[in-house]
Write a protein that holds these residues in place. Structure first.
Motif, PDB file in Angstrom:
ATOM      1  N   ASP A 276     -50.393 -33.486  79.965  1.00  0.00           N
ATOM      2  CA  ASP A 276     -51.207 -32.120  79.971  1.00  0.00           C
ATOM      3  C   ASP A 276     -50.548 -31.317  79.120  1.00  0.00           C
ATOM      4  O   ASP A 276     -51.214 -30.072  78.946  1.00  0.00           O
ATOM      5  CB  ASP A 276     -50.940 -31.617  81.665  1.00  0.00           C
ATOM      6  CG  ASP A 276     -51.896 -32.763  82.396  1.00  0.00           C
ATOM      7  OD1 ASP A 276     -52.936 -33.401  81.842  1.00  0.00           O
ATOM      8  OD2 ASP A 276     -51.980 -32.339  83.727  1.00  0.00           O
ATOM      9  N   ASP A 277     -49.254 -31.313  78.832  1.00  0.00           N
ATOM     10  CA  ASP A 277     -48.755 -30.222  77.906  1.00  0.00           C
ATOM     11  C   ASP A 277     -49.057 -30.458  76.504  1.00  0.00           C
ATOM     12  O   ASP A 277     -48.856 -29.631  75.636  1.00  0.00           O
ATOM     13  CB  ASP A 277     -47.180 -30.447  78.033  1.00  0.00           C
ATOM     14  CG  ASP A 277     -46.555 -30.232  79.219  1.00  0.00           C
ATOM     15  OD1 ASP A 277     -47.010 -29.099  80.061  1.00  0.00           O
ATOM     16  OD2 ASP A 277     -45.576 -30.769  79.564  1.00  0.00           O
ATOM     17  N   ASP A 279     -52.716 -30.687  75.857  1.00  0.00           N
ATOM     18  CA  ASP A 279     -54.170 -30.716  75.947  1.00  0.00           C
ATOM     19  C   ASP A 279     -54.893 -29.882  74.822  1.00  0.00           C
ATOM     20  O   ASP A 279     -56.234 -29.971  74.832  1.00  0.00           O
ATOM     21  CB  ASP A 279     -54.052 -30.099  77.539  1.00  0.00           C
ATOM     22  CG  ASP A 279     -53.851 -28.692  77.452  1.00  0.00           C
ATOM     23  OD1 ASP A 279     -53.290 -28.025  76.374  1.00  0.00           O
ATOM     24  OD2 ASP A 279     -54.202 -27.970  78.666  1.00  0.00           O
TER      25      ASP A 279
END
Length: 296
Positions: A276-277, A279
């Motif tokens: 998610d970092d 994205d």
């Protein structure tokens, strides 16, 4: 008419002018001297690479390619203003050019710029024998920015060689002023660069502090949304291209698109982020490290 500097004297002249140099491989002995003359030398030719990314551009200019073996210049000037020395002696950078331009460069008797060349690679005089050459990392599309540090380095390497040989700034030309089939460098003008070189030659050589670059502050994650349109997005995209993170088929442009998101995600992964970092939505830390030039 001048004999080329020795490699040692060449390096010393650049350093005396405050140039930050990176020595690449066996640059002192890396040349095309077996293919023809090297010297007498009459000036400096400035080019753009039509490439992005420092490592790949330096490698290209050192090695060349099948149709044009390296070295492709004497030094590669990156966007941070570092000068990567990739060859010394005859290099494949200038090719054929207009003999009348050569005469005017030798005489230093033209006005703002030499008359437009009418001859080039196919029917010109051998420029590889007579010019030092520097490739500057830039896409050459007229939109890729020229950072202050890079322009400062171009000015310095040109002044260093003019000073060493006793030339004026009129011994510094662009490839487009040498050959009728070239357009580089694109994005600044050679008359303006010659003015800069002339001013530097009027001063004592040595380091000085170039203007500090100014970067765009982080606009917040909410700025990056479908429908957002801003020159900041274009500037961001250009930096992503320069960092080798382009996922653009067209562009970059001022509107936030899926290509921008994918390109930024590639930048995040390059920095070591994952999941998610990575994205594709900019965060403050990754944005600050991208160093997007301030848009006026």
């Amino acid at each position: 008419m001048a004999a080329p500097l020795t490699a040692t004297a060449f390096l010393a002249a650049l350093r005396a002018e405050g140039v930050t140099v990176v020595e690449v491989g066996d640059w002192r002995e890396h040349n095309r001297n077996h293919k023809g003359a090297w010297g007498p030398v009459h000036g400096v030719v400035i080019h753009h690479t039509v490439s992005s990314g420092t490592a790949s551009s330096v490698s290209l200019c050192y090695d060349g390619y099948d149709e044009l073996p390296g070295p492709l210049c004497h030094g590669v000037i990156d966007k941070a203003g570092l000068v990567h020395l990739v060859g010394y002696g005859r290099t494949n950078h200038a090719g054929g050019g207009d003999p009348l331009v050569l005469q005017h460069v030798i005489a230093e008797d033209y006005d703002e710029r030499p008359a437009a060349p009418t001859r080039g690679n196919s029917d010109g005089v051998d420029g590889n024998a007579h010019f030092y050459g520097f490739e500057c990392i830039n896409l050459g599309d007229g939109r890729d920015p020229w950072p202050a540090a890079q322009l400062d380095a171009i000015e310095r390497v040109s002044a260093a060689l003019c000073r060493a040989h006793g030339w004026s700034a009129k011994s510094v030309i662009g490839h487009l002023e040498w050959s009728d089939d070239k357009q580089d460098p694109k994005g600044f003008t050679m008359p303006d660069m010659r003015d800069r070189v002339a001013r530097r030659l009027g001063q004592a050589p040595g380091p000085s502090t170039p203007p500090a670059p100014v970067y765009e502050p982080f606009p917040g994650a909410g700025f990056f949304r479908v429908g957002q349109r801003s020159p900041v997005i274009t500037a961001m995209g250009r930096r992503l291209v320069a960092e080798g993170c382009s996922r653009y088929s067209v562009g970059p442009g001022p509107s936030w698109t899926e290509s921008d998101r994918q390109s930024y995600a590639a930048w995040q992964r390059k920095l070591g982020y994952s999941g998610d970092d990575a994205d594709g939505i900019p965060g403050r830390a990754s944005w600050d490290r991208l160093r997007v030039p301030k848009q006026s």
